[in-house]
Design a protein around this motif. Structure first.
Motif, PDB file in Angstrom:
ATOM      1  N   GLY A  68      -5.657   5.250   4.192  1.00  0.00           N
ATOM      2  CA  GLY A  68      -5.543   5.143   2.741  1.00  0.00           C
ATOM      3  C   GLY A  68      -4.484   4.130   2.335  1.00  0.00           C
ATOM      4  O   GLY A  68      -3.922   3.405   3.177  1.00  0.00           O
ATOM      5  N   ILE A  69      -4.197   4.087   1.037  1.00  0.00           N
ATOM      6  CA  ILE A  69      -3.207   3.107   0.548  1.00  0.00           C
ATOM      7  C   ILE A  69      -1.838   3.729   0.302  1.00  0.00           C
ATOM      8  O   ILE A  69      -0.895   3.028  -0.072  1.00  0.00           O
ATOM      9  N   GLY A  70      -1.712   5.025   0.507  1.00  0.00           N
ATOM     10  CA  GLY A  70      -0.410   5.664   0.385  1.00  0.00           C
ATOM     11  C   GLY A  70       0.080   5.764  -1.051  1.00  0.00           C
ATOM     12  O   GLY A  70      -0.686   5.630  -2.008  1.00  0.00           O
ATOM     13  N   ASN A  71       1.375   5.988  -1.178  1.00  0.00           N
ATOM     14  CA  ASN A  71       2.016   6.142  -2.490  1.00  0.00           C
ATOM     15  C   ASN A  71       3.237   5.242  -2.590  1.00  0.00           C
ATOM     16  O   ASN A  71       4.016   5.118  -1.642  1.00  0.00           O
ATOM     17  N   ASN A  72       3.371   4.589  -3.732  1.00  0.00           N
ATOM     18  CA  ASN A  72       4.509   3.702  -3.988  1.00  0.00           C
ATOM     19  C   ASN A  72       4.645   2.603  -2.946  1.00  0.00           C
ATOM     20  O   ASN A  72       5.746   2.207  -2.562  1.00  0.00           O
ATOM     21  N   ARG A  73       3.487   2.084  -2.520  1.00  0.00           N
ATOM     22  CA  ARG A  73       3.479   1.026  -1.511  1.00  0.00           C
ATOM     23  C   ARG A  73       3.182  -0.340  -2.114  1.00  0.00           C
ATOM     24  O   ARG A  73       3.160  -1.345  -1.395  1.00  0.00           O
ATOM     25  N   PHE A  74       2.930  -0.381  -3.433  1.00  0.00           N
ATOM     26  CA  PHE A  74       2.531  -1.617  -4.092  1.00  0.00           C
ATOM     27  C   PHE A  74       3.394  -1.869  -5.324  1.00  0.00           C
ATOM     28  O   PHE A  74       3.776  -0.928  -6.031  1.00  0.00           O
ATOM     29  N   THR A  75       3.669  -3.118  -5.581  1.00  0.00           N
ATOM     30  CA  THR A  75       4.356  -3.485  -6.813  1.00  0.00           C
ATOM     31  C   THR A  75       3.380  -3.383  -7.979  1.00  0.00           C
ATOM     32  O   THR A  75       2.158  -3.298  -7.784  1.00  0.00           O
ATOM     33  N   GLU A  76       3.895  -3.422  -9.192  1.00  0.00           N
ATOM     34  CA  GLU A  76       3.016  -3.368 -10.353  1.00  0.00           C
ATOM     35  C   GLU A  76       2.080  -4.575 -10.378  1.00  0.00           C
ATOM     36  O   GLU A  76       0.911  -4.458 -10.762  1.00  0.00           O
ATOM     37  N   LYS A  77       2.577  -5.735  -9.957  1.00  0.00           N
ATOM     38  CA  LYS A  77       1.736  -6.926  -9.901  1.00  0.00           C
ATOM     39  C   LYS A  77       0.606  -6.734  -8.893  1.00  0.00           C
ATOM     40  O   LYS A  77      -0.559  -7.080  -9.173  1.00  0.00           O
ATOM     41  N   SER A 118      -1.716   0.807   4.605  1.00  0.00           N
ATOM     42  CA  SER A 118      -0.524   1.075   3.780  1.00  0.00           C
ATOM     43  C   SER A 118      -0.128   2.542   3.812  1.00  0.00           C
ATOM     44  O   SER A 118       1.054   2.883   3.703  1.00  0.00           O
ATOM     45  N   GLY A 119      -1.106   3.427   3.973  1.00  0.00           N
ATOM     46  CA  GLY A 119      -0.823   4.857   4.008  1.00  0.00           C
ATOM     47  C   GLY A 119      -0.240   5.361   5.306  1.00  0.00           C
ATOM     48  O   GLY A 119       0.052   6.555   5.437  1.00  0.00           O
ATOM     49  N   LEU A 120      -0.035   4.465   6.270  1.00  0.00           N
ATOM     50  CA  LEU A 120       0.630   4.873   7.510  1.00  0.00           C
ATOM     51  C   LEU A 120       2.116   5.110   7.307  1.00  0.00           C
ATOM     52  O   LEU A 120       2.768   5.762   8.131  1.00  0.00           O
TER      53      LEU A 120
END
Length: 281
Positions: A68-77, A118-120
């Motif tokens: 998965g993409i996890g949590n809080n792994r990406f900036t708002e952009k 990203s969810g790793l």
């Protein structure tokens, strides 16, 4: 949560997040009037792509396919660019099943692109740590090397933040690995050089998880491959091989990205015979 039982294994789809990527890129040279008949598209020309790990339970093992993409792994952009409208609920879904992240024995990674890897990693006390503290992360050695040393093209999808915190948990293999009876990772290439697929065989039953080599049900046509594929001719050859095998064996094809289908069983002519669909609340 949707489930599928194959022999002694139960597969359960967990909610790993939702992205929206460019439909044209997802279908490569296929004209929009064709692919848009098979897969819905929004006014930004984006299609919904879930990132939902598959939990495998059986034979004394508790494993995940993808992270998965996890949590809080990406900036708002980044969230805007990748059309992220939902982050991971994997931990909550595990809790509903009476499990925690500590119960995961292994994570089977088909490849290490950001929407799978990203969810790793998760944030804990201001530090990046493994999201599955006891799990071995299996990935082909070719994919792992490119993850750590991306080229000018692949550096946009292989991110340092997704491997540094988990490198001590990674075990690589050259061509094939069987982490549990009948569950096999096979390096195939195609979407990426080190790409692997997952197969599960139980007596006369079979599951084929081609991951991004057949990203959605709309990619059933062997010639419909992504512009994101590094080796599209290899993707086509791989699809020819495994689609024919799957039709003959009437195997289940499982999906990580599809907005609608979790799994599809085709007849020998390639028509949908049985399916497991995403149940929306």
């Amino acid at each position: 949560m949707e489930t599928l039982t194959v022999g002694s294994y139960t597969l359960t789809w967990l909610r790993g997040g939702v992205t929206h990527l460019d439909g044209g890129a997802m279908f490569g040279v296929v004209p929009k009037p064709l692919w848009s008949k098979k897969y819905p598209v929004n006014d930004k020309n984006q299609i919904e792509l879930r990132t939902d790990p598959i939990l495998i339970q059986g034979n004394g093992k508790t494993m995940l396919i993808e992270a998965g993409i996890g949590n809080n792994r990406f900036t708002e952009k980044q969230k805007r660019i990748y059309g992220i409208t939902e982050e991971s609920y994997v931990e909550k879904d595990l809790q509903k099943l009476g499990l925690t992240t500590a119960d995961i024995d292994a994570v089977l990674m088909t490849h290490m692109h950001f929407d799978h890897a990203s969810g790793l990693v998760k944030w804990q006390n201001g530090q990046e740590v493994p999201a599955y503290e006891n799990a071995v992360i299996y990935v082909s050695e070719t994919e792992w090397e490119e993850m750590k040393n991306p080229n000018i093209r692949s550096k946009s999808t292989y991110w340092e933040q997704n491997w540094k915190a988990v490198q001590q948990h990674v075990q690589t293999y050259s061509e094939k690995l069987e982490p549990a009876p009948g569950v096999v990772l096979t390096k195939t290439g195609g979407h990426s050089k080190g790409m692997s697929i997952v197969t599960i065989e139980q007596s006369d039953e079979m599951v084929i998880h081609m991951a991004d080599n057949m990203g959605t049900h709309a990619h059933q046509n062997v010639l419909w491959v992504m512009a994101y594929d590094d080796y599209p001719l290899d993707s086509i050859a791989l699809k020819q091989k495994y689609m024919n095998l799957g039709y003959t064996r009437q195997a289940w094809f499982t999906f990580y990205h599809d907005y609608k289908y979790r799994a599809i069983q085709y007849d020998r002519e390639g028509n949908i015979q049985t399916s497991v669909t995403k149940q929306y609340s």
